[in-house]
Design an enzyme around this catalytic site. Structure first.
Site, PDB file in Angstrom:
ATOM      1  N   HIS A   1       0.804  -1.216   0.000  1.00  0.00           N
ATOM      2  CA  HIS A   1       0.000   0.000   0.000  1.00  0.00           C
ATOM      3  C   HIS A   1       0.840   1.269   0.000  1.00  0.00           C
ATOM      4  O   HIS A   1       0.313   2.353   0.162  1.00  0.00           O
ATOM      5  CB  HIS A   1      -0.940   0.031   1.209  1.00  0.00           C
ATOM      6  CG  HIS A   1      -2.015  -1.014   1.143  1.00  0.00           C
ATOM      7  ND1 HIS A   1      -2.881  -1.249   2.170  1.00  0.00           N
ATOM      8  CD2 HIS A   1      -2.356  -1.894   0.169  1.00  0.00           C
ATOM      9  CE1 HIS A   1      -3.705  -2.235   1.849  1.00  0.00           C
ATOM     10  NE2 HIS A   1      -3.389  -2.640   0.629  1.00  0.00           N
ATOM     11  N   ILE A  48       0.770   6.920   0.413  1.00  0.00           N
ATOM     12  CA  ILE A  48       0.209   5.791   1.147  1.00  0.00           C
ATOM     13  C   ILE A  48      -1.259   5.624   0.758  1.00  0.00           C
ATOM     14  O   ILE A  48      -2.007   6.608   0.723  1.00  0.00           O
ATOM     15  CB  ILE A  48       0.279   6.034   2.672  1.00  0.00           C
ATOM     16  CG1 ILE A  48       1.710   6.388   3.091  1.00  0.00           C
ATOM     17  CG2 ILE A  48      -0.211   4.812   3.448  1.00  0.00           C
ATOM     18  CD1 ILE A  48       1.792   7.038   4.452  1.00  0.00           C
ATOM     19  N   CYS A  49      -1.647   4.408   0.477  1.00  0.00           N
ATOM     20  CA  CYS A  49      -3.042   4.130   0.169  1.00  0.00           C
ATOM     21  C   CYS A  49      -3.719   3.660   1.448  1.00  0.00           C
ATOM     22  O   CYS A  49      -3.630   2.488   1.829  1.00  0.00           O
ATOM     23  CB  CYS A  49      -3.103   3.057  -0.926  1.00  0.00           C
ATOM     24  SG  CYS A  49      -4.770   2.490  -1.280  1.00  0.00           S
ATOM     25  N   LEU A  50      -4.315   4.605   2.182  1.00  0.00           N
ATOM     26  CA  LEU A  50      -4.935   4.276   3.465  1.00  0.00           C
ATOM     27  C   LEU A  50      -6.223   5.097   3.556  1.00  0.00           C
ATOM     28  O   LEU A  50      -6.189   6.324   3.468  1.00  0.00           O
ATOM     29  CB  LEU A  50      -3.964   4.643   4.593  1.00  0.00           C
ATOM     30  CG  LEU A  50      -4.350   4.276   6.021  1.00  0.00           C
ATOM     31  CD1 LEU A  50      -4.444   2.759   6.201  1.00  0.00           C
ATOM     32  CD2 LEU A  50      -3.347   4.842   7.025  1.00  0.00           C
ATOM     33  N   TRP A 104      -8.332   6.984  -4.683  1.00  0.00           N
ATOM     34  CA  TRP A 104      -7.808   5.661  -4.334  1.00  0.00           C
ATOM     35  C   TRP A 104      -8.854   4.595  -4.540  1.00  0.00           C
ATOM     36  O   TRP A 104     -10.042   4.828  -4.434  1.00  0.00           O
ATOM     37  CB  TRP A 104      -7.348   5.632  -2.869  1.00  0.00           C
ATOM     38  CG  TRP A 104      -6.202   6.549  -2.596  1.00  0.00           C
ATOM     39  CD1 TRP A 104      -6.255   7.754  -1.990  1.00  0.00           C
ATOM     40  CD2 TRP A 104      -4.836   6.325  -2.929  1.00  0.00           C
ATOM     41  NE1 TRP A 104      -5.015   8.306  -1.919  1.00  0.00           N
ATOM     42  CE2 TRP A 104      -4.114   7.454  -2.481  1.00  0.00           C
ATOM     43  CE3 TRP A 104      -4.132   5.294  -3.567  1.00  0.00           C
ATOM     44  CZ2 TRP A 104      -2.739   7.584  -2.640  1.00  0.00           C
ATOM     45  CZ3 TRP A 104      -2.772   5.427  -3.718  1.00  0.00           C
ATOM     46  CH2 TRP A 104      -2.085   6.557  -3.267  1.00  0.00           C
TER      47      TRP A 104
END
Lengths: 381, 154
Positions: free
Chosen positions: B86, B93-95, B147
């Site tokens: 991620h 950051i893919c959060l 995202w």
């Protein structure tokens, strides 16, 4: 030796129209209006050797001009102090020609007579500012917090301590022709508002009032805890008709609010007019007393530093408007507490667009449980 | 500076509590914050017993004046960007809590803990499958990225 305070006290007690100013050199200047029996004189007294009187220069306004008196044209007794001097002044000054003021410029009577006539009361405190342009009544018997400020001589209302919904300015223009009538009108209103203030007095003493803060005599609402997470908001819309205009809102988690609303409506139908609001509320909710903060574990922690109390959005406890974090969601295990205004702003942010889908209006920003709509009552103050 | 805005007041309180009681493995670069309260550099350690044990990472938090109503912009910076499904090689950051699941009840501390736990639960060190194309085409601000949260397991 007379200190400046002594001079001020003397002027305050006997010559409310005069004010003293002490210069760094030790000289003293007294200026203002001096009244006795039926004459009023605007004067300025310069005392270079204060507290001694020698070398004095006295300017007295006579027909729009100041005339200078010194020891050369005004005889003083050697043993006179400032007080004697002022006491004798009206007698030793030459008689004043009565000024002719056009009738229409003059209110009925003279405002300074009115002030003098009202000055000696011990039922209130009267103050006039240095420029003699404003008069303030305060510390009324039984109504210590109250005050009334008027411009003089116009009697224009400057400030007062009654709730803003009382249109005092209008009433004064309509029915108060002179200073005494204005004062009497205000005192009559205080008397009329006695039930309003008496009802709040018990609540302020015996409930943990969270809002408003600080409480003033202008406020018409009180918000205090009824039980854990549940609050009661009392509003008196018309201070002259307490019970008739009273509204009670229960604020808290949805289920609790629904249950207590029934209790409330039953209670309102059994209202005992012999008892005050506080006692009626206790009876209604079957309580001996309303919850008070528990300070038994030593001194109270500073509310701003107490993380348990603070708002989970802005991290502060009391906002500038006096609001404290009271909103908690329907999830009894959720620790969230927020200011209603912070939540409102968050929901508005969501409405603005980015998270267009799943607009969580009414959802706890912490655990996503439902938020009771009763909290809206916190917003419309 | 006489009165602080609500966002500055909250950042100040968060900073104080991070300095006083930092969560395990998290330290704040106080020097960076002293210069600018709206950009914080925070060091996090890879936890023991995870794939990142012994590694040090640095996060950059950028706050705007709508914080906490608007989420902070959070990226990995420095020479060591964690290799994680991620985390893109440019530090993005893919959060979900950093964009659409953001809530004002979250804080710098809770974001750091989420990132630490995201690293800890990783079972295989690898870059996201679309890393090359993403890094070439993305906006500098990761919050501008739409995202696609496809995997909650890591």
């Amino acid at each position: 030796m007379e200190s400046n305070e002594d001079v001020e006290r003397l002027l305050c007690q006997k010559y409310p129209g005069l004010a003293a100013e002490l210069q760094p050199s030790g000289a003293c200047i007294i200026r203002g209006v001096l009244g006795s029996e039926d004459t009023w004189r605007r004067l300025k007294l310069y005392l270079p050797h204060h507290p001694a009187l020698h070398g004095f220069q006295l300017y007295v306004q006579e027909s729009l001009e100041y005339k200078l008196y010194t020891s050369a044209n005004l005889k003083l007794q050697d043993d006179w102090l400032l007080e004697d001097f002022l006491d004798h002044l009206p007698k030793i000054l030459p008689a004043q020609k009565a000024p002719t003021v056009p009738k229409e410029l003059c209110r009925e009577g003279n405002i300074y007579y009115d002030i003098l006539a009202l000055y000696k009361s011990n039922e209130y405190c009267l103050q006039v500012d240095e420029a003699c342009s404003m008069i303030r009544f305060s510390e009324f018997t039984d109504f210590e917090q109250h005050y009334l400020e008027l411009k003089i001589p116009s009697l224009l209302l400057l400030d007062h301590s009654l709730p803003d919904c009382v249109s005092l300015g209008e009433m004064l223009t309509k029915s108060a022709g002179n200073l005494e009538e204005a004062l009497n009108l205000f005192r009559k209103l205080l008397e009329d508002l006695r039930p309003f203030y008496d009802n709040f007095m018990d609540i302020d003493e015996l409930c943990h009032v969270l809002q408003p803060s600080p409480i003033s005599s202008k406020h018409k609402t009180r918000l205090f805890p009824l039980k854990d997470r549940v609050y009661l908001k009392l509003t008196i819309a018309d201070p002259f008709a307490c019970i008739a205009s009273m509204s009670l809102k229960i604020i808290g988690p949805t289920e609790e609010v629904a249950r207590l609303r029934h209790v409330l409506s039953d209670g309102l139908s059994n209202w005992d007019s012999e008892m005050n609001i506080h006692k009626n509320l206790l009876r209604m909710f079957d309580l001996c007393y309303f919850p008070m903060p528990d300070w038994s574990d030593g001194p109270k922690l500073d509310e701003e530093d107490n993380e348990e109390l603070r708002c989970n959005i802005c991290f502060a406890y009391r906002l500038d408007g006096g609001e404290v974090p009271l909103v908690s969601c329907d999830n009894a295990k959720c620790v969230l507490k927020c200011h209603a205004v912070c939540l409102e702003e968050w929901f508005k942010t969501l409405m603005d667009g980015k998270t267009f889908l799943e607009v969580s209006f009414g959802q706890c920003p912490f655990c996503k449980a439902k938020l009771s709509t009763s909290f809206a009552a916190l917003l419309n103050d | 500076m006489s009165s602080k805005s609500p966002s500055e007041r909250r950042l100040h309180k968060e900073l104080m509590s991070l300095i006083k009681e930092p969560p395990p493995g998290v330290t704040i670069d106080t020097e960076s914050v002293q210069q600018n309260l709206s950009e914080w550099k925070i060091n996090i350690k890879g936890f023991e017993g995870t794939l990142y044990e012994g590694e040090d990472f640095q996060l950059l938090f950028k706050f705007n004046n709508k914080y906490p109503f608007d989420s902070p912009e959070v990226t990995f910076i420095g020479t060591n960007i964690p290799v994680h499904p991620h985390v893109y090689s440019n530090g993005h950051i893919c959060l979900s809590i950093l964009t659409e699941d953001w809530s004002p009840a979250l804080s710098v501390q809770s974001v750091c803990l989420s990132i630490a736990s995201m690293l800890s639960s990783c079972r295989e060190k690898k870059r996201p499958p679309d890393n090359t194309i993403y890094v070439k085409t993305c906006n500098k601000n990761p919050k501008k990225t739409k995202w696609w949260y496809h995997d909650d397991s890591v």
